[in-house]
Motif scaffolding. Structure first.
Motif, PDB file in Angstrom:
ATOM      1  N   VAL A  51       0.777  -1.265  -0.127  1.00  0.00           N
ATOM      2  CA  VAL A  51       0.273   0.003   0.042  1.00  0.00           C
ATOM      3  C   VAL A  51       0.787   1.345   0.002  1.00  0.00           C
ATOM      4  O   VAL A  51       1.791   1.416   0.969  1.00  0.00           O
ATOM      5  CB  VAL A  51      -0.859  -0.209   1.277  1.00  0.00           C
ATOM      6  CG1 VAL A  51      -1.778   1.216   1.282  1.00  0.00           C
ATOM      7  CG2 VAL A  51      -1.729  -1.334   1.139  1.00  0.00           C
ATOM      8  N   PRO A  52       0.537   2.191  -0.744  1.00  0.00           N
ATOM      9  CA  PRO A  52       1.633   3.194  -1.053  1.00  0.00           C
ATOM     10  C   PRO A  52       1.466   4.188   0.226  1.00  0.00           C
ATOM     11  O   PRO A  52       0.329   4.266   0.821  1.00  0.00           O
ATOM     12  CB  PRO A  52       1.066   4.079  -2.125  1.00  0.00           C
ATOM     13  CG  PRO A  52       0.195   3.257  -2.946  1.00  0.00           C
ATOM     14  CD  PRO A  52      -0.121   2.246  -1.967  1.00  0.00           C
ATOM     15  N   LEU A  53       2.513   4.891   0.600  1.00  0.00           N
ATOM     16  CA  LEU A  53       2.731   5.636   1.894  1.00  0.00           C
ATOM     17  C   LEU A  53       1.743   6.901   1.908  1.00  0.00           C
ATOM     18  O   LEU A  53       1.523   7.406   2.710  1.00  0.00           O
ATOM     19  CB  LEU A  53       4.166   6.097   2.020  1.00  0.00           C
ATOM     20  CG  LEU A  53       4.993   5.002   2.388  1.00  0.00           C
ATOM     21  CD1 LEU A  53       6.527   5.490   2.674  1.00  0.00           C
ATOM     22  CD2 LEU A  53       4.585   3.984   3.585  1.00  0.00           C
ATOM     23  N   THR A  54       1.299   7.303   0.437  1.00  0.00           N
ATOM     24  CA  THR A  54       0.201   8.445   0.346  1.00  0.00           C
ATOM     25  C   THR A  54      -0.915   8.025   0.672  1.00  0.00           C
ATOM     26  O   THR A  54      -1.734   8.825   0.574  1.00  0.00           O
ATOM     27  CB  THR A  54       0.447   8.802  -1.025  1.00  0.00           C
ATOM     28  OG1 THR A  54       0.434   7.815  -1.889  1.00  0.00           O
ATOM     29  CG2 THR A  54       2.134   9.528  -1.184  1.00  0.00           C
TER      30      THR A  54
ATOM     31  N   PRO B 209       3.641   8.926   8.264  1.00  0.00           N
ATOM     32  CA  PRO B 209       4.466   9.145   6.937  1.00  0.00           C
ATOM     33  C   PRO B 209       5.336   7.927   6.479  1.00  0.00           C
ATOM     34  O   PRO B 209       5.497   7.772   4.990  1.00  0.00           O
ATOM     35  CB  PRO B 209       5.520  10.499   7.138  1.00  0.00           C
ATOM     36  CG  PRO B 209       5.562  10.522   8.745  1.00  0.00           C
ATOM     37  CD  PRO B 209       4.107   9.659   9.276  1.00  0.00           C
ATOM     38  N   LYS B 210       5.697   7.198   7.268  1.00  0.00           N
ATOM     39  CA  LYS B 210       6.547   5.906   7.134  1.00  0.00           C
ATOM     40  C   LYS B 210       5.673   4.671   6.937  1.00  0.00           C
ATOM     41  O   LYS B 210       6.477   3.533   6.992  1.00  0.00           O
ATOM     42  CB  LYS B 210       7.796   5.916   8.182  1.00  0.00           C
ATOM     43  CG  LYS B 210       8.860   7.191   8.042  1.00  0.00           C
ATOM     44  CD  LYS B 210       9.895   6.902   9.130  1.00  0.00           C
ATOM     45  CE  LYS B 210      10.781   8.099   9.194  1.00  0.00           C
ATOM     46  NZ  LYS B 210      12.081   7.941  10.049  1.00  0.00           N
ATOM     47  N   GLY B 211       4.420   4.784   6.864  1.00  0.00           N
ATOM     48  CA  GLY B 211       3.716   3.658   6.981  1.00  0.00           C
ATOM     49  C   GLY B 211       3.339   2.923   8.262  1.00  0.00           C
ATOM     50  O   GLY B 211       3.637   3.457   9.473  1.00  0.00           O
TER      51      GLY B 211
ATOM     52  N   ALA C  26       8.338  -3.652   9.066  1.00  0.00           N
ATOM     53  CA  ALA C  26       6.925  -3.923   8.768  1.00  0.00           C
ATOM     54  C   ALA C  26       6.372  -3.151   7.408  1.00  0.00           C
ATOM     55  O   ALA C  26       7.125  -2.279   6.892  1.00  0.00           O
ATOM     56  CB  ALA C  26       6.354  -2.995  10.174  1.00  0.00           C
ATOM     57  N   GLN C  27       5.423  -4.047   7.137  1.00  0.00           N
ATOM     58  CA  GLN C  27       4.797  -3.795   5.747  1.00  0.00           C
ATOM     59  C   GLN C  27       3.391  -3.891   5.797  1.00  0.00           C
ATOM     60  O   GLN C  27       2.677  -4.876   6.452  1.00  0.00           O
ATOM     61  CB  GLN C  27       5.271  -4.557   4.241  1.00  0.00           C
ATOM     62  CG  GLN C  27       6.811  -4.237   4.298  1.00  0.00           C
ATOM     63  CD  GLN C  27       7.516  -5.283   3.439  1.00  0.00           C
ATOM     64  OE1 GLN C  27       7.880  -6.331   3.612  1.00  0.00           O
ATOM     65  NE2 GLN C  27       7.576  -4.585   1.997  1.00  0.00           N
TER      66      GLN C  27
ATOM     67  N   MET D 104      -2.899   3.228  14.692  1.00  0.00           N
ATOM     68  CA  MET D 104      -2.989   2.814  13.081  1.00  0.00           C
ATOM     69  C   MET D 104      -4.483   2.134  13.072  1.00  0.00           C
ATOM     70  O   MET D 104      -4.952   1.908  12.306  1.00  0.00           O
ATOM     71  CB  MET D 104      -1.675   1.758  13.097  1.00  0.00           C
ATOM     72  CG  MET D 104      -1.659   1.088  11.627  1.00  0.00           C
ATOM     73  SD  MET D 104      -1.337   2.286  10.501  1.00  0.00           S
ATOM     74  CE  MET D 104      -2.354   1.763   9.008  1.00  0.00           C
ATOM     75  N   GLY D 105      -4.838   1.671  14.222  1.00  0.00           N
ATOM     76  CA  GLY D 105      -5.904   0.701  14.363  1.00  0.00           C
ATOM     77  C   GLY D 105      -7.235   1.649  14.155  1.00  0.00           C
ATOM     78  O   GLY D 105      -8.143   1.263  13.384  1.00  0.00           O
ATOM     79  N   VAL D 106      -6.931   2.769  14.655  1.00  0.00           N
ATOM     80  CA  VAL D 106      -8.174   3.931  14.431  1.00  0.00           C
ATOM     81  C   VAL D 106      -8.143   4.349  12.931  1.00  0.00           C
ATOM     82  O   VAL D 106      -9.212   4.287  12.473  1.00  0.00           O
ATOM     83  CB  VAL D 106      -7.829   5.176  15.445  1.00  0.00           C
ATOM     84  CG1 VAL D 106      -8.789   6.227  14.893  1.00  0.00           C
ATOM     85  CG2 VAL D 106      -8.186   4.729  17.028  1.00  0.00           C
ATOM     86  N   ASN D 107      -6.933   4.582  12.656  1.00  0.00           N
ATOM     87  CA  ASN D 107      -6.976   4.676  10.901  1.00  0.00           C
ATOM     88  C   ASN D 107      -7.628   3.593  10.135  1.00  0.00           C
ATOM     89  O   ASN D 107      -8.530   4.122   9.248  1.00  0.00           O
ATOM     90  CB  ASN D 107      -5.596   5.044  10.598  1.00  0.00           C
ATOM     91  CG  ASN D 107      -4.828   6.418  10.690  1.00  0.00           C
ATOM     92  OD1 ASN D 107      -5.594   7.226  11.714  1.00  0.00           O
ATOM     93  ND2 ASN D 107      -3.901   6.989   9.986  1.00  0.00           N
TER      94      ASN D 107
END
Length: 223
Positions: A138-141, A152-154, A166-167, A210-213
């Motif tokens: 998944v792109p960082l954008t 910003p770094k994923g 992590a990816q 990250m989970g909220v996102n």
């Protein structure tokens, strides 16, 4: 009332596709109970903690607990966000493959979190679900890294296993991300009660953010 009109159990036609209507405090996460031998029930405190964070940090009316769902039961169609995790094997029947694909095509979202040991089985099974849509990074954008909190770094790395970064991998249907696979991160461990893994507060917080996102994206993308 939140209306998620794009999730339905039937073919994608206006006349026979049910609309999921979720009243206050009924929006929740579905924990996928799958076959194959893997521990689908791992990290028991993770999803209640994530739901608490969503409830406290957003305006989404979420329940206190997740729902355990299967790919053969009607409860699948009541949840916009499906979560699966574990350390071992996963196996979907042919009918479950068709159901999962239909669920995702009609607005559902799957978050698979490798809890160290699920990687091979998950990649095999998701390729059976979508032989025409490979997993891609998944792109960082992508909004999933910026919707509520900025990454910003994923995806953050919560636990070390093989020393790999992590990816976040995904499957896109058009512009919509329908599967997100957190690899070498262990978000679910980070969501658990702090005394389970003794993660430092900053990692626990990063995992929850990250989970909220993820959940916010799943709900907003499915409307």
């Amino acid at each position: 009332m939140i209306v998620l009109g794009v999730i339905g159990a039937g073919p994608a036609t206006p006349s026979n596709r049910p609309t999921v209507q979720l009243s206050d405090a009924s929006l929740t996460i579905g924990r996928l109970h799958y076959d194959g031998g893997g521990d689908w029930y791992a990290n028991p405190s993770s999803l209640p903690n994530l739901l608490a964070a969503i409830r406290a940090r957003t305006t989404l009316p979420v329940a206190e607990r997740e729902r355990v769902v299967t790919l053969s039961g009607p409860e699948l169609w009541d949840v916009p966000y499906l979560h699966m995790t574990g350390h071992g094997n996963v196996r979907f029947s042919d009918e479950e493959l068709r159901t999962l694909r239909r669920y995702l095509e009609q607005g559902g979202f799957l978050h698979a979190d490798d809890n160290y040991g699920m990687d091979h089985a998950f990649r095999r099974e998701i390729a059976r679900v979508f032989p025409d849509h490979p997993l891609v990074e998944v792109p960082l954008t992508h909004p999933i890294y910026h919707l509520v909190y900025d990454f910003p770094k994923g995806i953050p790395k919560i636990h070390e296993h093989d020393g790999l970064p992590a990816q976040g991998f995904g499957i896109f249907l058009g512009d919509r991300l329908v599967v997100y696979y957190s690899y070498q991160s262990d978000l679910g461990d980070g969501w658990e009660d702090p005394d389970v893994h003794h993660d430092p507060p900053e990692l626990h917080e990063a995992a929850l953010r990250m989970g909220v996102n993820l959940f916010t994206y799943a709900v907003s993308a499915s409307r």
